[in-house]
Design a protein around this motif. Sequence first.
Motif, mmCIF file in Angstrom:
data_model
loop_
_atom_site.group_PDB
_atom_site.id
_atom_site.type_symbol
_atom_site.label_atom_id
_atom_site.label_comp_id
_atom_site.label_asym_id
_atom_site.label_seq_id
_atom_site.Cartn_x
_atom_site.Cartn_y
_atom_site.Cartn_z
ATOM 1 N N ALA A 56 0.964 -1.282 0.050
ATOM 2 C CA ALA A 56 -0.138 -0.139 0.062
ATOM 3 C C ALA A 56 0.938 1.281 0.029
ATOM 4 O O ALA A 56 0.565 1.962 0.726
ATOM 5 N N ARG A 57 1.851 1.535 -0.995
ATOM 6 C CA ARG A 57 2.741 2.233 -0.807
ATOM 7 C C ARG A 57 2.169 3.576 -0.970
ATOM 8 O O ARG A 57 2.794 4.629 -0.404
ATOM 9 N N SER A 58 1.075 3.926 -1.850
ATOM 10 C CA SER A 58 0.769 5.211 -2.011
ATOM 11 C C SER A 58 0.241 5.805 -0.910
ATOM 12 O O SER A 58 0.177 7.095 -0.760
ATOM 13 N N TYR A 59 -0.241 5.232 0.035
ATOM 14 C CA TYR A 59 -1.026 5.743 1.245
ATOM 15 C C TYR A 59 -0.641 4.876 2.452
ATOM 16 O O TYR A 59 -0.959 5.536 3.689
ATOM 17 N N TRP A 61 2.359 5.575 4.191
ATOM 18 C CA TRP A 61 3.023 6.285 5.005
ATOM 19 C C TRP A 61 2.065 6.906 5.875
ATOM 20 O O TRP A 61 2.373 7.300 7.196
ATOM 21 N N TYR A 89 10.267 3.506 1.838
ATOM 22 C CA TYR A 89 9.956 4.773 1.323
ATOM 23 C C TYR A 89 11.644 5.266 1.310
ATOM 24 O O TYR A 89 12.168 6.504 0.813
#
Length: 228
Positions: A56-59, A61, A89
């Motif tokens: 879920a890299r896009s969110y 963080w 990241y």
Amino acid sequence: MSPQPDASRRANALPKKIFLVALALALLSLAAFELCGATLAELFSADAFGERLGAARSYGWLLGMALLLVDLLLPIPATGIMTALGMVYGFWLGWLFAATGSALAGIVGYALVRSGGDALAQRLAKPAELQAFRALFERWGALAVIGSRALPILPEVMAVLAGLARMRFGHFLAALLAGTVPVSALYAWWGASHGREAPASSFLIAVLLPLVLWAIFLACYRISKKDS
């Protein structure tokens, strides 16, 4: 014999009720750790959580920062979260997300107690005791806040005590960042460089590094004031 020395010692001691509040908070945190700490440690270890972040890299963080904030209430393994952020990241973004989430947790804890803590503080200590406690915390609270940031349980306790002591926000924020920024950098770097959980020995570095940097800063500041 004058009774003044005894009165002075009583006024300058940490009020017992405030100490008991801090102890109760620590015991509650320990109880929460006993109840769900092992499960949370497994769910949010750097390796396990890093896989979820990668998916879920896009969110992801945002989830990492939210978990660092929830660490105020639950025994979330913050070091695993910080390491995972570095793994997914990279160092710079991982450091930014880790430091921001951890610092926000400290600010929220401090602000909640500072905004509504006067009535509680007045119930816990006499005016003279409260004044002495606040003066003591103003002098030594920064070191306590800095040293607590890499340890379990203590960050939340110190944020509450700083709020009760009405520690100046600028002073608290400087100490919070001085403890948070190096610690989050260490774990984000480890995650980005090694791609796995940081070793236990890193805890010692994470505690000592901010204290050493703070001591160097204070020394340089005092020298600059003498020269000016």
